[in-house]
Write an enzyme that holds these catalytic residues in place. Structure first.
Site, PDB file in Angstrom:
ATOM      1  N   ALA A   1       0.873  -1.178   0.000  1.00  0.00           N
ATOM      2  CA  ALA A   1       0.000   0.000   0.000  1.00  0.00           C
ATOM      3  C   ALA A   1       0.911   1.229   0.000  1.00  0.00           C
ATOM      4  O   ALA A   1       2.123   1.126  -0.209  1.00  0.00           O
ATOM      5  CB  ALA A   1      -0.914  -0.029   1.212  1.00  0.00           C
TER       6      ALA A   1
ATOM      7  N   ASN B   1       3.143  -8.856  -2.277  1.00  0.00           N
ATOM      8  CA  ASN B   1       1.811  -8.390  -1.917  1.00  0.00           C
ATOM      9  C   ASN B   1       0.827  -9.504  -2.219  1.00  0.00           C
ATOM     10  O   ASN B   1       0.980 -10.233  -3.214  1.00  0.00           O
ATOM     11  CB  ASN B   1       1.441  -7.128  -2.715  1.00  0.00           C
ATOM     12  CG  ASN B   1       0.218  -6.428  -2.139  1.00  0.00           C
ATOM     13  OD1 ASN B   1       0.329  -5.674  -1.175  1.00  0.00           O
ATOM     14  ND2 ASN B   1      -0.953  -6.672  -2.722  1.00  0.00           N
TER      15      ASN B   1
ATOM     16  N   VAL C   1       0.843  -4.504   6.732  1.00  0.00           N
ATOM     17  CA  VAL C   1      -0.546  -4.855   6.427  1.00  0.00           C
ATOM     18  C   VAL C   1      -1.442  -4.362   7.562  1.00  0.00           C
ATOM     19  O   VAL C   1      -0.953  -3.876   8.584  1.00  0.00           O
ATOM     20  CB  VAL C   1      -0.713  -6.378   6.228  1.00  0.00           C
ATOM     21  CG1 VAL C   1       0.191  -6.872   5.108  1.00  0.00           C
ATOM     22  CG2 VAL C   1      -0.430  -7.144   7.521  1.00  0.00           C
TER      23      VAL C   1
ATOM     24  N   SER D   1       6.013   6.662  11.824  1.00  0.00           N
ATOM     25  CA  SER D   1       5.184   7.859  11.681  1.00  0.00           C
ATOM     26  C   SER D   1       5.774   8.795  10.642  1.00  0.00           C
ATOM     27  O   SER D   1       6.984   8.898  10.493  1.00  0.00           O
ATOM     28  CB  SER D   1       5.072   8.605  13.017  1.00  0.00           C
ATOM     29  OG  SER D   1       4.309   9.790  12.855  1.00  0.00           O
TER      30      SER D   1
ATOM     31  N   LYS E   1       4.507   4.599  19.830  1.00  0.00           N
ATOM     32  CA  LYS E   1       3.822   5.097  18.632  1.00  0.00           C
ATOM     33  C   LYS E   1       2.361   5.406  18.947  1.00  0.00           C
ATOM     34  O   LYS E   1       1.799   6.400  18.458  1.00  0.00           O
ATOM     35  CB  LYS E   1       3.909   4.050  17.512  1.00  0.00           C
ATOM     36  CG  LYS E   1       3.092   4.389  16.251  1.00  0.00           C
ATOM     37  CD  LYS E   1       3.484   5.735  15.642  1.00  0.00           C
ATOM     38  CE  LYS E   1       2.984   5.907  14.223  1.00  0.00           C
ATOM     39  NZ  LYS E   1       1.560   5.701  13.983  1.00  0.00           N
TER      40      LYS E   1
ATOM     41  N   HIS F   1       2.296   8.638  20.720  1.00  0.00           N
ATOM     42  CA  HIS F   1       2.528   9.659  19.692  1.00  0.00           C
ATOM     43  C   HIS F   1       1.222  10.017  19.002  1.00  0.00           C
ATOM     44  O   HIS F   1       0.881  11.191  18.831  1.00  0.00           O
ATOM     45  CB  HIS F   1       3.544   9.128  18.674  1.00  0.00           C
ATOM     46  CG  HIS F   1       3.567   9.857  17.363  1.00  0.00           C
ATOM     47  ND1 HIS F   1       2.585   9.698  16.399  1.00  0.00           N
ATOM     48  CD2 HIS F   1       4.439  10.769  16.853  1.00  0.00           C
ATOM     49  CE1 HIS F   1       2.853  10.476  15.364  1.00  0.00           C
ATOM     50  NE2 HIS F   1       3.972  11.128  15.617  1.00  0.00           N
ATOM     51  N   ASN F   2       0.448   8.991  18.608  1.00  0.00           N
ATOM     52  CA  ASN F   2      -0.810   9.245  17.916  1.00  0.00           C
ATOM     53  C   ASN F   2      -1.829   9.912  18.826  1.00  0.00           C
ATOM     54  O   ASN F   2      -2.624  10.747  18.384  1.00  0.00           O
ATOM     55  CB  ASN F   2      -1.374   7.940  17.359  1.00  0.00           C
ATOM     56  CG  ASN F   2      -0.650   7.482  16.110  1.00  0.00           C
ATOM     57  OD1 ASN F   2       0.508   7.837  15.890  1.00  0.00           O
ATOM     58  ND2 ASN F   2      -1.299   6.696  15.296  1.00  0.00           N
TER      59      ASN F   2
ATOM     60  N   GLU G   1      -0.973  13.402  18.919  1.00  0.00           N
ATOM     61  CA  GLU G   1      -1.364  13.928  17.609  1.00  0.00           C
ATOM     62  C   GLU G   1      -2.850  14.302  17.607  1.00  0.00           C
ATOM     63  O   GLU G   1      -3.236  15.370  17.111  1.00  0.00           O
ATOM     64  CB  GLU G   1      -1.065  12.883  16.543  1.00  0.00           C
ATOM     65  CG  GLU G   1      -1.467  13.251  15.125  1.00  0.00           C
ATOM     66  CD  GLU G   1      -1.266  12.081  14.179  1.00  0.00           C
ATOM     67  OE1 GLU G   1      -2.188  11.772  13.409  1.00  0.00           O
ATOM     68  OE2 GLU G   1      -0.172  11.454  14.232  1.00  0.00           O
TER      69      GLU G   1
ATOM     70  N   LYS H   1      -8.813   6.036  13.347  1.00  0.00           N
ATOM     71  CA  LYS H   1      -8.422   4.638  13.129  1.00  0.00           C
ATOM     72  C   LYS H   1      -8.211   3.870  14.428  1.00  0.00           C
ATOM     73  O   LYS H   1      -7.813   2.714  14.403  1.00  0.00           O
ATOM     74  CB  LYS H   1      -7.162   4.581  12.262  1.00  0.00           C
ATOM     75  CG  LYS H   1      -7.419   5.016  10.820  1.00  0.00           C
ATOM     76  CD  LYS H   1      -6.227   4.722   9.922  1.00  0.00           C
ATOM     77  CE  LYS H   1      -6.566   5.006   8.473  1.00  0.00           C
ATOM     78  NZ  LYS H   1      -5.420   4.714   7.570  1.00  0.00           N
TER      79      LYS H   1
ATOM     80  N   ARG I   1     -14.036  14.049  18.039  1.00  0.00           N
ATOM     81  CA  ARG I   1     -14.252  13.396  16.747  1.00  0.00           C
ATOM     82  C   ARG I   1     -15.571  12.628  16.759  1.00  0.00           C
ATOM     83  O   ARG I   1     -16.289  12.592  15.749  1.00  0.00           O
ATOM     84  CB  ARG I   1     -13.090  12.461  16.423  1.00  0.00           C
ATOM     85  CG  ARG I   1     -11.767  13.173  16.216  1.00  0.00           C
ATOM     86  CD  ARG I   1     -10.730  12.264  15.576  1.00  0.00           C
ATOM     87  NE  ARG I   1      -9.418  12.903  15.548  1.00  0.00           N
ATOM     88  CZ  ARG I   1      -8.382  12.446  14.835  1.00  0.00           C
ATOM     89  NH1 ARG I   1      -8.528  11.353  14.109  1.00  0.00           N
ATOM     90  NH2 ARG I   1      -7.220  13.076  14.869  1.00  0.00           N
TER      91      ARG I   1
ATOM     92  N   SER J   1     -15.937  -2.431  52.916  1.00  0.00           N
ATOM     93  CA  SER J   1     -15.658  -3.067  51.639  1.00  0.00           C
ATOM     94  C   SER J   1     -14.161  -3.249  51.482  1.00  0.00           C
ATOM     95  O   SER J   1     -13.362  -2.520  52.081  1.00  0.00           O
ATOM     96  CB  SER J   1     -16.208  -2.201  50.506  1.00  0.00           C
ATOM     97  OG  SER J   1     -15.873  -2.737  49.248  1.00  0.00           O
TER      98      SER J   1
END
Length: 484
Positions: free
Chosen positions: A12, A33, A75, A129, A184, A187-188, A191, A262, A289, A479
């Protein structure tokens, strides 16, 4: 047939560009692929005349690789990664290396490292990234997993990674098993927060100040020349200048206001909750979002729920200065939360994370690259055990000096009815973190009242728990004490 130095599965956009990047740095690459026509199209197109070997099966790919074999998988995360690993295993030998360069969940990388180590295969979960351009010209790469693999892949990864001004690559070993993909993921998450903050600044300018796209573009371009210098500020200026090629006006005004995602922002937010680390800004960015996605509901609600009948009547130049300072202070809070999450994860998973090196890896190539990451690296170099970025003198001075502007922007947005969930969340985080005393004492009393959940006392040592029979007719049984 000549042997390739590196193999890659998944052609891709990111996969193709990484292959071209690796080849341009002197390596021969074999590619595969699942849809083999993509291999042929690539080899006869963008890869024509280059040291790139097209293959039509996993077995053929592996047979073209020099030992130890190094295969990178690009992938879709989840099942497709596991299926690709399973298809590789019959053809690999002890000491061969599998690299997952997709946006996989760190739990999967923890599992894969363990499972493949038991089979003699070295697994690396590498966060990558930088998007399409970064993959081709130099991404930020965050590898973790089985460290035995690092010497074999280090020359390749550091040669293709982005470089900062002194030539250092934006790639260094992060840590064991899932550490690379965790870094990562954070990081996102940062972002998500950065993008939402910029969008809120944009909405204040557009809705509150009535500014047009080219005027806003000038403001963002000016900001990009100062301490807010970053990739996201830079591209925002470019976006706002873009005219609509299919009609009159500017393209940004023609784009539907529903944002996609995502999942990495959600993963970051869930991890914060799992570890008990406060990262409200990242969570607010995810929720922003989500609410953008219910466009039809918002259209209906706009006809029923009124806005305040108020217009901005202040000094426009002053409010833009305030907005700059509020945005910078909020951005610092976003990174502070991200780093606190990294520290919590390091403790939970026994990872030896190098926080200054992580800032360096984010300094170039990646989406959140920004000039002030140098200051984050300096802060952790000075104090490796720094509890919170807000406590580093450089950042303390910025957020303290920004307080008046920050509060004015949030108050102005509230008066005008403009939603600023991330700007206000950042300010609330700052105010909560600086408070010596929060109202959780009342909350604990409530929990003990209705559920006998116990509480600690300020006049007794920490770790001693007490229960009160608040109503006079309850029992003395408390408790079990636990932390979620």
């Amino acid at each position: 047939m000549s042997e390739a130095d590196f193999g890659l599965i998944g052609l891709a956009v990111m996969g193709e560009n990484l292959v071209l990047n690796i080849e341009s740095n002197g390596y021969t690459v074999a590619v595969f692929n699942r849809t083999t026509s993509k291999v042929d199209d690539f080899v006869n197109g963008r890869a024509a005349g280059k040291k790139i070997i097209g293959t039509h099966s996993i077995e053929e790919l592996v047979s073209n690789l020099s030992r130890p074999r190094k295969v990178m998988i690009m992938v879709k995360a989840g099942g497709p990664v596991d299926a690709t690993i399973d298809s590789l295993l019959p053809y690999l030998e002890d000491g061969d290396i599998i690299i997952d360069g997709g946006n996989s969940h760190y739990d999967d990388s923890i599992r894969r490292t363990k499972e493949l180590t038991e089979k003699g295969i070295l697994f690396v979960g590498a966060g990558v990234s930088g998007g399409e351009e970064g993959a081709l010209k130099g991404p930020s790469i965050m590898p973790g997993g089985n460290e035995t693999a690092w010497p074999a892949i280090k020359p390749i990864f550091q040669s293709i990674a982005a470089k900062v001004s002194n030539g250092d690559p934006c790639c260094e070993w992060v840590g064991a098993d899932g550490a690379g993909h965790y870094v990562k993921m954070v990081h996102n998450g940062i972002e998500y927060g950065d993008m939402q903050l910029i969008c809120e600044a944009y909405q204040i300018m557009r809705q509150g100040l009535g500014m047009k796209p080219p005027e806003m573009a000038e403001v963002f371009a000016k900001w990009n020349k100062g301490p807010l210098n970053s990739y996201l500020i830079e591209i925002t200026a470019d976006i706002l200048k873009k005219e609509d090629e299919e009609g009159e006006g500017y393209l940004v005004d023609k784009i539907l206001d529903t944002a996609g995602q995502k999942g990495t922002g959600k993963w970051t937010s869930v991890s914060g909750m799992d570890l008990g680390i406060a990262i409200p800004q990242i969570a607010e960015a995810v929720f922003a979002r989500c609410i953008s996605a219910v466009k039809d509901e918002r259209i209906a609600a706009s006809k029923i729920l009124p806005a305040p009948a108020v217009e901005f009547e202040g000094d426009k130049d002053q409010i833009l200065e305030d907005l700059h300072d509020a945005l910078f202070a909020s951005k610092i809070c976003s990174y502070a939360q991200g780093y606190q999450l990294l520290q919590g994860a390091a403790k939970e998973f026994n990872w030896d994370l190098k926080y200054g090196e992580i800032a360096l890896m984010w300094r170039g190539g990646c989406i959140i690259r920004a000039s002030f990451l140098e200051d984050i690296k300096a802060a952790f170099d000075t104090e490796p055990n720094l509890m919170n970025l807000l406590l580093a003198p450089y950042f303390t001075e910025i957020v303290v000096n920004a307080q008046s502007s920050w509060r004015n922007i949030v108050a102005t947005a509230v008066r005008l009815g403009i939603p600023v969930p991330s700007l206000s969340s950042a300010l609330n985080y700052y105010d909560s973190y600086r408070q010596e005393k929060l109202p959780a004492n009342l909350l604990q009393a409530q929990r003990d009242y209705f559920g006998a959940h116990t509480y600690e006392r300020i006049d007794r040592p920490r770790g001693e728990f007490f229960h009160t029979n608040w109503t006079g007719h309850g029992g003395s049984t408390a408790s079990t004490t636990y932390n979620v």
